[in-house]
Design a protein around this motif. Structure first.
Motif, short mmCIF file in Angstrom:
data_model
loop_
_atom_site.label_atom_id
_atom_site.label_comp_id
_atom_site.label_asym_id
_atom_site.label_seq_id
_atom_site.Cartn_x
_atom_site.Cartn_y
_atom_site.Cartn_z
N ILE A 163 0.75 -1.32 0.04
CA ILE A 163 0.07 -0.01 0.04
C ILE A 163 0.83 1.34 -0.01
CG2 ILE A 163 -1.65 1.17 1.24
CD1 ILE A 163 -2.77 -1.18 -0.18
N TYR A 164 1.88 1.27 0.71
CA TYR A 164 2.64 2.29 0.86
C TYR A 164 3.26 2.66 -0.42
CZ TYR A 164 5.89 5.78 2.63
OH TYR A 164 6.81 7.15 2.78
N GLN A 165 3.85 1.48 -1.15
CA GLN A 165 4.44 1.58 -2.26
C GLN A 165 3.52 2.38 -3.59
OE1 GLN A 165 8.01 1.66 -3.04
NE2 GLN A 165 8.05 1.19 -0.78
N LYS A 166 2.35 1.78 -3.39
CA LYS A 166 1.20 2.26 -4.25
C LYS A 166 0.98 3.70 -4.36
CE LYS A 166 -2.43 -0.15 -5.57
NZ LYS A 166 -3.76 -0.91 -5.47
N LEU A 167 0.69 4.04 -2.72
CA LEU A 167 0.32 5.46 -2.76
C LEU A 167 1.77 6.45 -2.95
CD1 LEU A 167 -1.57 5.10 0.71
CD2 LEU A 167 -2.47 5.79 -1.61
N GLU A 168 2.87 5.94 -2.50
CA GLU A 168 3.87 6.75 -2.86
C GLU A 168 4.21 6.92 -4.35
OE1 GLU A 168 8.74 6.73 -1.53
OE2 GLU A 168 7.82 4.54 -2.39
N SER A 169 3.86 6.08 -5.12
CA SER A 169 4.02 6.28 -6.86
C SER A 169 2.92 7.29 -7.27
CB SER A 169 3.85 4.58 -7.40
OG SER A 169 2.86 4.29 -7.29
N TYR A 170 1.64 7.29 -6.50
CA TYR A 170 0.60 8.01 -7.05
C TYR A 170 1.04 9.32 -6.75
CZ TYR A 170 -2.55 3.74 -7.95
OH TYR A 170 -3.06 2.69 -8.34
N ILE A 171 1.57 9.50 -5.45
CA ILE A 171 1.59 10.81 -5.10
C ILE A 171 2.95 11.38 -5.93
CG2 ILE A 171 2.72 12.12 -3.10
CD1 ILE A 171 1.33 10.29 -1.09
N LYS A 172 3.91 10.58 -6.15
CA LYS A 172 5.03 10.96 -7.08
C LYS A 172 4.37 11.28 -8.50
CE LYS A 172 8.90 8.98 -4.63
NZ LYS A 172 9.78 8.16 -4.80
N ASP A 173 3.38 10.86 -8.84
CA ASP A 173 2.90 10.95 -10.22
C ASP A 173 1.97 12.16 -10.21
OD1 ASP A 173 4.20 8.93 -11.22
OD2 ASP A 173 2.53 7.54 -11.23
N THR A 174 1.61 12.73 -9.08
CA THR A 174 0.72 13.80 -9.09
C THR A 174 1.53 15.07 -8.93
OG1 THR A 174 -0.85 12.42 -7.81
CG2 THR A 174 -1.36 14.73 -7.82
N PRO A 175 1.41 15.95 -9.80
CA PRO A 175 2.52 17.10 -9.76
C PRO A 175 2.62 18.00 -8.56
CG PRO A 175 1.20 17.03 -11.96
CD PRO A 175 0.61 16.06 -11.05
N TYR A 176 1.25 18.27 -8.31
CA TYR A 176 1.14 19.24 -7.01
C TYR A 176 1.26 18.51 -5.53
CZ TYR A 176 -3.58 17.38 -7.49
OH TYR A 176 -4.63 16.41 -7.51
N PHE A 177 1.53 17.20 -5.41
CA PHE A 177 1.98 16.53 -4.25
C PHE A 177 3.39 16.37 -4.15
CE2 PHE A 177 -2.60 14.16 -3.97
CZ PHE A 177 -2.88 15.20 -3.22
N ILE A 178 3.71 16.56 -2.82
CA ILE A 178 5.35 15.92 -2.37
C ILE A 178 5.18 15.21 -0.99
CG2 ILE A 178 5.78 18.03 -1.14
CD1 ILE A 178 8.69 18.06 -1.94
N LEU A 179 5.96 14.02 -1.14
CA LEU A 179 5.74 13.15 0.09
C LEU A 179 6.69 13.54 1.07
CD1 LEU A 179 4.43 10.44 1.20
CD2 LEU A 179 6.13 9.41 -0.14
N GLU A 180 6.34 13.75 2.51
CA GLU A 180 7.08 14.06 3.58
C GLU A 180 7.62 12.57 3.85
OE1 GLU A 180 7.41 17.02 5.32
OE2 GLU A 180 6.56 17.86 3.54
N GLU A 181 8.76 12.91 4.55
CA GLU A 181 9.38 11.40 4.88
C GLU A 181 8.69 10.83 5.82
OE1 GLU A 181 13.45 12.05 6.73
OE2 GLU A 181 13.88 13.80 5.31
N LYS A 182 8.91 9.27 6.13
CA LYS A 182 8.18 8.48 6.90
C LYS A 182 8.36 8.93 8.28
CE LYS A 182 8.49 4.12 4.26
NZ LYS A 182 8.78 2.98 4.33
N GLY A 183 7.39 8.76 9.25
CA GLY A 183 7.54 9.00 10.60
C GLY A 183 6.08 9.58 11.27
N ASN A 184 6.48 10.14 12.28
CA ASN A 184 5.39 10.85 12.87
C ASN A 184 4.68 12.07 12.20
OD1 ASN A 184 5.45 8.79 15.10
ND2 ASN A 184 6.81 10.25 16.20
N VAL A 185 3.58 12.32 12.83
CA VAL A 185 2.97 13.68 11.99
C VAL A 185 3.88 14.89 12.80
CG1 VAL A 185 0.92 15.06 12.27
CG2 VAL A 185 0.79 12.61 12.33
N THR A 186 4.14 15.56 11.64
CA THR A 186 5.24 16.82 12.21
C THR A 186 4.47 18.12 12.19
OG1 THR A 186 5.74 17.33 9.78
CG2 THR A 186 7.16 15.50 10.95
N GLY A 187 3.33 18.00 11.35
CA GLY A 187 2.76 19.27 11.52
C GLY A 187 2.93 20.31 10.16
N ASN A 188 3.77 19.86 9.04
CA ASN A 188 3.96 20.38 7.88
C ASN A 188 3.04 19.83 6.80
OD1 ASN A 188 6.14 21.64 8.84
ND2 ASN A 188 7.86 19.99 8.37
#
Length: 121
Positions: free
Chosen positions: A14-39
């Motif tokens: 699931i993570y890999q699928k969503l990661e590829s979809y986010i990367k294919d969406t020009p207005y999204f950028i994926l934050e690093e794995k981990g806890n919720v940071t507020g960004n």
């Protein structure tokens, strides 16, 4: 406009699928794995495999974030019942077998309502 996103999932596929979809969406950028940071402004929460304290979910929604639940087990209606009526417009729902076109459709449905009301970004 770039929108920071976070994937909350312990399921590698699931993570890999969503990661590829986010990367294919020009207005999204994926934050690093981990806890919720507020960004982050958009969360993709694998509800079946990742436990999150509901108070954190309410907090990020109050701050204007959007949450997309991903589940193969729990119906959309049950997830909506877990949250108050006034935040339903900030919640999206996706099945784990979602295609990229359905991914974009669900994001558009939630974003359109929130941009019109100026609740997000």
């Amino acid at each position: 406009m770039i929108i920071p996103c976070k994937i909350l999932s312990n399921d590698y596929l699931i993570y890999q699928k969503l990661e590829s979809y986010i990367k294919d969406t020009p207005y999204f950028i994926l934050e690093e794995k981990g806890n919720v940071t507020g960004n982050e402004q958009v969360f993709f929460w694998d509800f079946d495999n990742y436990e999150v304290d509901h108070t954190i979910i309410y907090k990020v929604i109050e701050e204007g974030c959007l949450i997309f639940f991903i589940s193969s087990i729990i119906p959309r209606e049950l997830l909506y019942k877990m949250f108050e009526d006034q935040i339903h417009d900030q919640i999206g729902f996706m099945r784990k077998n979602i295609t990229y076109s359905h991914f974009i459709d669900e994001i558009s449905n939630v974003f359109d309502g929130n941009f019109e009301d100026k609740k997000v970004l």
